[in-house]
Design an enzyme around this catalytic site. Structure first.
Site, PDB file in Angstrom:
ATOM      1  N   ASP A 203      43.021 -28.337  14.204  1.00 34.08           N
ATOM      2  CA  ASP A 203      43.569 -28.945  12.984  1.00 34.08           C
ATOM      3  C   ASP A 203      43.955 -27.873  11.963  1.00 34.08           C
ATOM      4  O   ASP A 203      43.483 -26.732  12.025  1.00 34.08           O
ATOM      5  CB  ASP A 203      42.514 -29.823  12.306  1.00 34.08           C
ATOM      6  CG  ASP A 203      42.227 -31.097  13.071  1.00 34.08           C
ATOM      7  OD1 ASP A 203      42.666 -31.224  14.228  1.00 34.08           O
ATOM      8  OD2 ASP A 203      41.536 -31.966  12.497  1.00 34.08           O
ATOM      9  N   ASP A 204      44.763 -28.296  10.996  1.00 30.67           N
ATOM     10  CA  ASP A 204      45.034 -27.574   9.736  1.00 30.67           C
ATOM     11  C   ASP A 204      45.994 -26.387   9.851  1.00 30.67           C
ATOM     12  O   ASP A 204      46.291 -25.758   8.846  1.00 30.67           O
ATOM     13  CB  ASP A 204      43.728 -27.070   9.065  1.00 30.67           C
ATOM     14  CG  ASP A 204      42.837 -28.210   8.596  1.00 30.67           C
ATOM     15  OD1 ASP A 204      43.224 -29.378   8.789  1.00 30.67           O
ATOM     16  OD2 ASP A 204      41.757 -27.930   8.059  1.00 30.67           O
TER      17      ASP A 204
ATOM     18  N   HIS B 252      48.031 -32.095   4.042  1.00 33.40           N
ATOM     19  CA  HIS B 252      46.583 -32.296   4.224  1.00 33.40           C
ATOM     20  C   HIS B 252      46.115 -33.394   3.271  1.00 33.40           C
ATOM     21  O   HIS B 252      45.163 -33.233   2.493  1.00 33.40           O
ATOM     22  CB  HIS B 252      45.800 -30.993   4.011  1.00 33.40           C
ATOM     23  CG  HIS B 252      44.494 -30.992   4.757  1.00 33.40           C
ATOM     24  ND1 HIS B 252      43.279 -31.151   4.153  1.00 33.40           N
ATOM     25  CD2 HIS B 252      44.222 -30.902   6.083  1.00 33.40           C
ATOM     26  CE1 HIS B 252      42.306 -31.136   5.061  1.00 33.40           C
ATOM     27  NE2 HIS B 252      42.871 -30.988   6.248  1.00 33.40           N
TER      28      HIS B 252
ATOM     29  N   HIS C 102      48.835 -33.924  11.186  1.00 33.15           N
ATOM     30  CA  HIS C 102      47.621 -33.971  10.363  1.00 33.15           C
ATOM     31  C   HIS C 102      48.062 -34.159   8.908  1.00 33.15           C
ATOM     32  O   HIS C 102      47.473 -33.604   8.000  1.00 33.15           O
ATOM     33  CB  HIS C 102      46.838 -32.668  10.569  1.00 33.15           C
ATOM     34  CG  HIS C 102      45.424 -32.692  10.079  1.00 33.15           C
ATOM     35  ND1 HIS C 102      44.544 -33.710  10.335  1.00 33.15           N
ATOM     36  CD2 HIS C 102      44.718 -31.785   9.339  1.00 33.15           C
ATOM     37  CE1 HIS C 102      43.369 -33.428   9.783  1.00 33.15           C
ATOM     38  NE2 HIS C 102      43.458 -32.272   9.160  1.00 33.15           N
TER      39      HIS C 102
ATOM     40  N   HIS D  70      39.544 -25.667  14.257  1.00 31.74           N
ATOM     41  CA  HIS D  70      40.593 -25.395  13.261  1.00 31.74           C
ATOM     42  C   HIS D  70      41.175 -24.011  13.539  1.00 31.74           C
ATOM     43  O   HIS D  70      40.417 -23.027  13.549  1.00 31.74           O
ATOM     44  CB  HIS D  70      39.993 -25.438  11.851  1.00 31.74           C
ATOM     45  CG  HIS D  70      39.407 -26.775  11.507  1.00 31.74           C
ATOM     46  ND1 HIS D  70      38.168 -27.184  11.945  1.00 31.74           N
ATOM     47  CD2 HIS D  70      39.914 -27.819  10.799  1.00 31.74           C
ATOM     48  CE1 HIS D  70      37.922 -28.410  11.510  1.00 31.74           C
ATOM     49  NE2 HIS D  70      38.961 -28.821  10.807  1.00 31.74           N
TER      50      HIS D  70
HETATM   51 NI    NI Z   1      41.989 -31.034   8.178  1.00 34.20          NI
END
Ligand code: NI
Length: 289
Positions: free
Chosen positions: A89-90, A143, A139, A230
């Protein structure tokens, strides 16, 4: 008829009635058990979610995108084997390309839940993800915690991410993961992609310790699990460098979430929540427990 004869006759009638009742109950129990088993085997366990009551209808686009992935699955995957879906993620970040090097070196795949507003800066990274058959998913654009947005805001953050990806790789995100896992019924009803959670949380953002991340994964990995990481921390990239060959040594095929779902005969539906894809044996052993 004497009093005694009358009593015997009544008792026999009662016994007969009891017997018929028992036979009918047995038939009912058998039928209901068979029906339950059928439902469990064909649909999997119901996934506990936050008040998950919404069941949106799949759109034609989603079905089309699932079909195009099918052809890729058959080439390289042993459907009877063990699987892990690594998810990041991210990102993308400056570290992502090192992670892609490792994935490429070991012929492994992963799913990236990217932040839409980073796409333009990391165009080349996203193109490379695509050429290596990674799964590119959403995602949100900034954010954004979806439970804090209204309908227009949710659609906007989802659409903007898709538009950014279409501009780079010619198609939108395959799947989505809500920020902080935050969801409710109304948010869920506006999501038009399969919603992917996880069942192994590495806590890599908190640990930021290569060995601790590796240990956590090796202690918690199971067939069909979805692992949350991440790709914005060097320690996560280093941990992945150790984990990817290690998991393969342990017999796990490292696949995208969509490939994992397909291997387990689960059709991913828009707006539905998924957290792992256990094998039939795992499901049955859970019932016996
Ligand atoms: Ni996130």
């Amino acid at each position: 008829m004497t009093q005694a004869e009358h009593i015997i006759l009544t008792t026999r009638k009662k016994r007969k009635r009891q017997l018929i009742f028992k036979i009918i109950s047995a038939i009912y129990t058998t039928l209901i058990t068979a029906l339950l088993l059928y439902i469990i085997i064909h649909t999997g366990f119901p996934i506990p979610a936050n008040n998950n009551t919404v069941t949106p209808t799949p759109t034609p686009e989603q079905n089309m995108s699932n079909e195009s992935e099918d052809s890729f699955l058959s080439e390289s995957i042993d459907k009877n084997g063990k699987f892990v879906a690594l998810t990041y993620d991210d990102g993308p970040s400056n570290y992502t390309s090192y992670l892609l090097d490792t994935l490429e070196e070991h012929n492994a795949r992963a799913t990236f839940f990217i932040i839409g507003n980073r796409a333009d800066k990391f165009r080349d990274t996203i193109k490379r993800m695509d050429s290596l058959h990674m799964e590119i998913s959403s995602h949100t654009f900034g954010h954004d915690v979806l439970t804090k947005l209204d309908e227009a805001g949710i659609k906007d953050t989802m659409n903007k991410t898709d538009e950014a990806l279409i501009e780079i790789i010619g198609r939108g995100a395959d799947l989505m993961r809500p920020v902080e896992g935050a969801l409710n019924d109304s948010v869920q009803s506006f999501i038009t992609k399969p919603i992917i959670r996880w069942n192994v949380d590495t806590m890599d953002w908190k640990l930021q310790d290569t060995q601790a991340i590796v240990d956590h994964v090796l202690e918690n990995v199971t067939d069909g699990c979805i692992i949350l990481m991440h790709d914005i921390y060097p320690t996560t990239i280093e941990a992945s460098k150790i984990l990817i060959p290690k998991l393969q040594e342990m017999g796990y095929q490292l696949v995208t979430v969509t490939e994992l779902a397909q291997a387990r005969n689960v059709e991913l539906l828009p707006g539905e929540i998924y957290r792992n894809f256990p094998s039939l044996e795992q499901k049955l052993s859970k019932i016996i427990e």
